[in-house]
Design an enzyme around this catalytic site. Sequence first.
Site, PDB file in Angstrom:
ATOM      1  N   GLN A  82       3.006   9.999   1.187  1.00  0.00           N
ATOM      2  CA  GLN A  82       4.300   9.298   1.188  1.00  0.00           C
ATOM      3  C   GLN A  82       5.145   9.653  -0.030  1.00  0.00           C
ATOM      4  O   GLN A  82       6.353   9.406  -0.030  1.00  0.00           O
ATOM      5  CB  GLN A  82       4.091   7.780   1.235  1.00  0.00           C
ATOM      6  CG  GLN A  82       3.529   7.298   2.574  1.00  0.00           C
ATOM      7  CD  GLN A  82       3.406   5.795   2.577  1.00  0.00           C
ATOM      8  OE1 GLN A  82       2.403   5.248   2.111  1.00  0.00           O
ATOM      9  NE2 GLN A  82       4.425   5.112   3.068  1.00  0.00           N
TER      10      GLN A  82
ATOM     11  N   GLY B  68       0.826  -1.198   0.000  1.00  0.00           N
ATOM     12  CA  GLY B  68       0.000   0.000   0.000  1.00  0.00           C
ATOM     13  C   GLY B  68       0.856   1.242   0.000  1.00  0.00           C
ATOM     14  O   GLY B  68       2.023   1.202   0.420  1.00  0.00           O
TER      15      GLY B  68
ATOM     16  N   HIS C 259      -4.222   1.490   7.807  1.00  0.00           N
ATOM     17  CA  HIS C 259      -2.876   2.062   7.767  1.00  0.00           C
ATOM     18  C   HIS C 259      -2.789   3.204   6.749  1.00  0.00           C
ATOM     19  O   HIS C 259      -2.273   4.288   7.048  1.00  0.00           O
ATOM     20  CB  HIS C 259      -1.885   0.941   7.426  1.00  0.00           C
ATOM     21  CG  HIS C 259      -0.466   1.374   7.299  1.00  0.00           C
ATOM     22  ND1 HIS C 259       0.531   0.949   8.160  1.00  0.00           N
ATOM     23  CD2 HIS C 259       0.154   2.185   6.396  1.00  0.00           C
ATOM     24  CE1 HIS C 259       1.674   1.502   7.794  1.00  0.00           C
ATOM     25  NE2 HIS C 259       1.469   2.247   6.720  1.00  0.00           N
ATOM     26  N   GLU C 260      -3.313   2.953   5.537  1.00  0.00           N
ATOM     27  CA  GLU C 260      -3.182   3.957   4.467  1.00  0.00           C
ATOM     28  C   GLU C 260      -4.070   5.165   4.724  1.00  0.00           C
ATOM     29  O   GLU C 260      -3.682   6.303   4.458  1.00  0.00           O
ATOM     30  CB  GLU C 260      -3.501   3.338   3.098  1.00  0.00           C
ATOM     31  CG  GLU C 260      -2.602   2.171   2.695  1.00  0.00           C
ATOM     32  CD  GLU C 260      -1.112   2.441   2.826  1.00  0.00           C
ATOM     33  OE1 GLU C 260      -0.688   3.600   2.712  1.00  0.00           O
ATOM     34  OE2 GLU C 260      -0.369   1.467   3.066  1.00  0.00           O
TER      35      GLU C 260
HETATM   36 NI    NI Z   1       2.695   3.418   5.521  1.00  0.00          NI
END
Ligand code: NI
Length: 159
Positions: free
Chosen positions: A51, A46, A130-131
């Site tokens: 990011q 992912g 998480h994402e």
């Molecule tokens: Ni991450």
Amino acid sequence: MALRTIRTEGDSVLTKKSRPIKEMTPRIRDLIVDMLDTMYDAMGVGLAAPQVGILKRVVVIDVGEGPIVLVNPEIIESSGEQTGDEGCLSVPGMAGQVTRPNYVKVKALDINMEEVEYEGTELLARAFCHEIDHLDGHMYTELVEGELHRVTYEDDEEE
Ligand code: NI
């Protein structure tokens, strides 16, 4: 394909809140394609737009069942609990124990800005949480129980 640079922990972009996508543009399409390329190249499951330094609410995931693109994702249902190792492409080579829901239902838009819903359990449920946390400037390291530990490349599942 165009790979983007993955920002690592300590980069302030990872702590900021991302903005919703109002309309699909060629630039955002390019971003999504590049994010998929970057995730596969890094062997992650992912990747969230912050990011790669872009504060927009876009996530890509592939837990081995094909690519999922989420624009403006929201968790609309979750249940159960799972505790297991979690990693992140922004914290390379490390993992830590995190407790997440075992079932998650997500509402989002796809690359054509059509409404989609996904249900996930286990790794996919973990990846959704998480994402989506990344889009609110949160890292899994905030949730780790105990210590982060090094992982070998083979058993690594980095998100
Ligand atoms: Ni991450």
